[in-house]
Scaffold this active site. Structure first.
Site, PDB file in Angstrom:
ATOM      1  N   ARG A 160      97.793  19.517 -12.703  1.00 57.97           N
ATOM      2  CA  ARG A 160      96.409  19.388 -12.231  1.00 57.97           C
ATOM      3  C   ARG A 160      95.566  20.391 -12.999  1.00 57.97           C
ATOM      4  NH1 ARG A 160      92.984  21.394  -8.168  1.00 57.97           N
ATOM      5  NH2 ARG A 160      94.469  23.100  -7.969  1.00 57.97           N
ATOM      6  N   LYS A 161      95.661  21.711 -12.648  1.00 54.08           N
ATOM      7  CA  LYS A 161      94.912  22.732 -13.374  1.00 54.08           C
ATOM      8  C   LYS A 161      95.810  23.874 -13.854  1.00 54.08           C
ATOM      9  CE  LYS A 161      90.370  22.499 -11.163  1.00 54.08           C
ATOM     10  NZ  LYS A 161      89.424  23.300 -10.356  1.00 54.08           N
ATOM     11  N   SER A 171      96.698  22.573  -4.116  1.00 55.71           N
ATOM     12  CA  SER A 171      97.456  21.728  -5.037  1.00 55.71           C
ATOM     13  C   SER A 171      98.031  20.522  -4.295  1.00 55.71           C
ATOM     14  CB  SER A 171      98.583  22.553  -5.665  1.00 55.71           C
ATOM     15  OG  SER A 171      99.307  21.781  -6.580  1.00 55.71           O
ATOM     16  N   HIS A 190     114.433  20.701  -3.370  1.00 52.94           N
ATOM     17  CA  HIS A 190     113.297  21.083  -2.535  1.00 52.94           C
ATOM     18  C   HIS A 190     113.790  21.444  -1.120  1.00 52.94           C
ATOM     19  CE1 HIS A 190     110.004  20.538  -5.186  1.00 52.94           C
ATOM     20  NE2 HIS A 190     109.895  19.236  -5.132  1.00 52.94           N
ATOM     21  N   LYS A 196     104.799  21.846  -5.176  1.00 52.51           N
ATOM     22  CA  LYS A 196     103.499  22.412  -5.591  1.00 52.51           C
ATOM     23  C   LYS A 196     103.523  23.916  -5.810  1.00 52.51           C
ATOM     24  CE  LYS A 196     102.647  18.689  -5.811  1.00 52.51           C
ATOM     25  NZ  LYS A 196     102.704  18.266  -7.199  1.00 52.51           N
ATOM     26  N   GLY A 224     105.277  25.259  -8.358  1.00 51.86           N
ATOM     27  CA  GLY A 224     105.569  25.534  -9.769  1.00 51.86           C
ATOM     28  C   GLY A 224     106.929  25.008 -10.194  1.00 51.86           C
ATOM     29  N   THR A 225     107.436  24.002  -9.472  1.00 48.65           N
ATOM     30  CA  THR A 225     108.749  23.419  -9.777  1.00 48.65           C
ATOM     31  C   THR A 225     108.829  22.931 -11.222  1.00 48.65           C
ATOM     32  OG1 THR A 225     108.496  22.488  -7.550  1.00 48.65           O
ATOM     33  CG2 THR A 225     110.440  21.805  -8.821  1.00 48.65           C
ATOM     34  N   THR A 226     107.811  22.198 -11.630  1.00 49.12           N
ATOM     35  CA  THR A 226     107.815  21.580 -12.963  1.00 49.12           C
ATOM     36  C   THR A 226     107.872  22.671 -14.032  1.00 49.12           C
ATOM     37  OG1 THR A 226     106.302  19.991 -11.960  1.00 49.12           O
ATOM     38  CG2 THR A 226     106.651  19.816 -14.330  1.00 49.12           C
ATOM     39  N   TRP A 227     107.077  23.709 -13.825  1.00 47.16           N
ATOM     40  CA  TRP A 227     107.023  24.821 -14.789  1.00 47.16           C
ATOM     41  C   TRP A 227     108.364  25.566 -14.819  1.00 47.16           C
ATOM     42  CZ3 TRP A 227     103.275  29.568 -14.155  1.00 47.16           C
ATOM     43  CH2 TRP A 227     103.176  30.247 -15.371  1.00 47.16           C
TER      44      TRP A 227
HETATM   45  P1  A3P Z   1      97.754  22.971  -9.491  1.00 47.57           P
HETATM   46  O1  A3P Z   1      97.654  21.757  -8.609  1.00 47.57           O
HETATM   47  O2  A3P Z   1      97.219  24.216  -8.821  1.00 47.57           O
HETATM   48  O3  A3P Z   1      97.169  22.772 -10.840  1.00 47.57           O
HETATM   49  P2  A3P Z   1     105.129  21.443  -8.687  1.00 47.57           P
HETATM   50  O4  A3P Z   1     105.650  21.318 -10.073  1.00 47.57           O
HETATM   51  O5  A3P Z   1     105.996  22.311  -7.796  1.00 47.57           O
HETATM   52  O6  A3P Z   1     104.810  20.123  -8.074  1.00 47.57           O
HETATM   53  O7  A3P Z   1     103.763  22.267  -8.788  1.00 47.57           O
HETATM   54  C1  A3P Z   1     102.620  21.703  -9.367  1.00 47.57           C
HETATM   55  C2  A3P Z   1     101.637  22.811  -9.696  1.00 47.57           C
HETATM   56  O8  A3P Z   1     102.108  23.560 -10.818  1.00 47.57           O
HETATM   57  C3  A3P Z   1     100.264  22.256 -10.080  1.00 47.57           C
HETATM   58  O9  A3P Z   1      99.332  23.267  -9.699  1.00 47.57           O
HETATM   59  C4  A3P Z   1     100.430  22.151 -11.595  1.00 47.57           C
HETATM   60  O10 A3P Z   1      99.192  22.052 -12.310  1.00 47.57           O
HETATM   61  C5  A3P Z   1     101.153  23.455 -11.890  1.00 47.57           C
HETATM   62  N1  A3P Z   1     101.889  23.426 -13.170  1.00 47.57           N
HETATM   63  C6  A3P Z   1     102.609  22.409 -13.695  1.00 47.57           C
HETATM   64  N2  A3P Z   1     103.110  22.766 -14.902  1.00 47.57           N
HETATM   65  C7  A3P Z   1     102.675  24.021 -15.141  1.00 47.57           C
HETATM   66  C8  A3P Z   1     102.834  24.936 -16.246  1.00 47.57           C
HETATM   67  N3  A3P Z   1     103.553  24.593 -17.315  1.00 47.57           N
HETATM   68  N4  A3P Z   1     102.264  26.154 -16.151  1.00 47.57           N
HETATM   69  C9  A3P Z   1     101.527  26.494 -15.074  1.00 47.57           C
HETATM   70  N5  A3P Z   1     101.328  25.684 -14.002  1.00 47.57           N
HETATM   71  C10 A3P Z   1     101.904  24.457 -14.044  1.00 47.57           C
END
Ligand code: A3P
Length: 289
Positions: free
Chosen positions: A255-256, A147, A118, A66, A68-71
């Protein structure tokens, strides 16, 4: 997946560990060497020393869930390969989830391998932190909490120990560990992309800069763009090409994507208490909220 067989062999160890429930799906978390981990992470962590041979060209993207791993996966993959048409988790495998799901997969990847974890440094084989380059993403714990809250007790936590361990590594060896913040990435995605690309030895050329490649890739990796891709709206998170992870949907990673969204959920008093708590835990590092 051989997890069930492996789980049996871990029973003597597991039965001696404190347990709690997390991730809202009834998954059990075990308190293992100071961190709350799901069984798959414990199993994977124990296989890493014998199975994973780190290479000096490996780049490991590290994070607490949570943060920003995906980003970060999208940005680093885009910076390395300059293309992006799949879910970031399909492109950048978690090392600790591979050896039960797809043995041999990591070994078959070409250099430079872009991988993720992780796990904190203390649960990784020592050769990882001395061999690979690592990019870590940290985020305001209040936003991580919001998150994460629907998932229950945070897997791979506590966040403060996780972050502190990577922060300390980045101070000791800045050439090997790049410490990023979600908030900085949100303020300047292009600047963060340049930093990531340079750290990986794939800095943008003047030609790419003047062609607007940085802005185009940052836009490609933006929340708005990624979250509307079909694979991220309808697909399931996969540990490897064949194995899905407890039916976790790709959409749950989007999510947001906002900085400071916790203010919409936490009262000022809750936010202050969390800030104070983090201040107490992380005062040695400049990481408290
Ligand atoms: P929110 O729940 O605050 O929206 P992870 O990838 O580590 O699981 O983190 C997930 C969080 O990163 C979520 O935050 C998600 O919406 C946000 N996220 C995913 N992709 C993103 C992107 N491309 N840019 C910014 N935030 C992103």
């Amino acid at each position: 997946m051989k997890l069930l067989q492996y789980e049996k062999s871990l029973q003597p160890l597991l039965s001696a560990l404190p347990v709690c429930h997390g991730w809202g799906r009834g998954a059990t978390l075990y308190h293992y060497n100071g961190y709350w981990l799901q069984l798959v992470f414990i199993a994977g962590q124990r296989l890493l020393p014998e199975q994973y041979a780190p290479r000096p060209t490996d780049i490991l993207l590290a994070s607490s869930p949570k943060c920003g791993t995906t980003w970060l996966k999208a940005l680093a993959f885009a910076a390395l390969c300059r293309l992006l048409d799949r879910n970031p988790h399909d492109l950048v495998p978690f090392i600790e989830l591979q050896y039960l799901a797809s043995p041999g997969k990591l070994e078959s990847l070409q250099d430079p391998r872009l991988l993720a974890t992780h796990l904190p440094p203390s649960l990784l084989p020592a050769a990882v932190t001395s061999t690979c380059r690592i990019i870590y993403v940290y985020r305001d714990p209040k936003d991580v909490f919001v998150s994460h809250w629907q998932f229950g007790k945070s897997t791979c936590g506590p966040l403060w120990d996780h972050a502190f361990e990577y922060w300390r590594e980045s101070r000791r060896s800045p050439e090997r560990v790049l410490f990023l913040r979600y908030e900085d990435m949100a303020e300047d995605a292009g600047g963060s992309l340049r930093k990531i690309a340079e750290f990986m030895g794939r800095g943008f050329s003047p030609e790419e800069e003047s062609a607007g490649a940085v802005e185009a890739l940052a836009e490609l990796c933006s929340f708005e763009n990624l979250s509307k891709q079909e694979v991220n709206k309808t697909g399931n998170f996969r540990v490897s090409d064949q194995v899905e992870f407890r039916g976790l949907k790709n959409s749950s990673f989007f999510r947001k994507g906002k900085v400071g969204d916790s203010a919409n959920y936490l009262s000022p008093e809750m936010a202050r208490r969390l800030d104070e708590f983090m201040q107490e835990k992380l005062h040695a590092a400049d990481l408290a909220g």
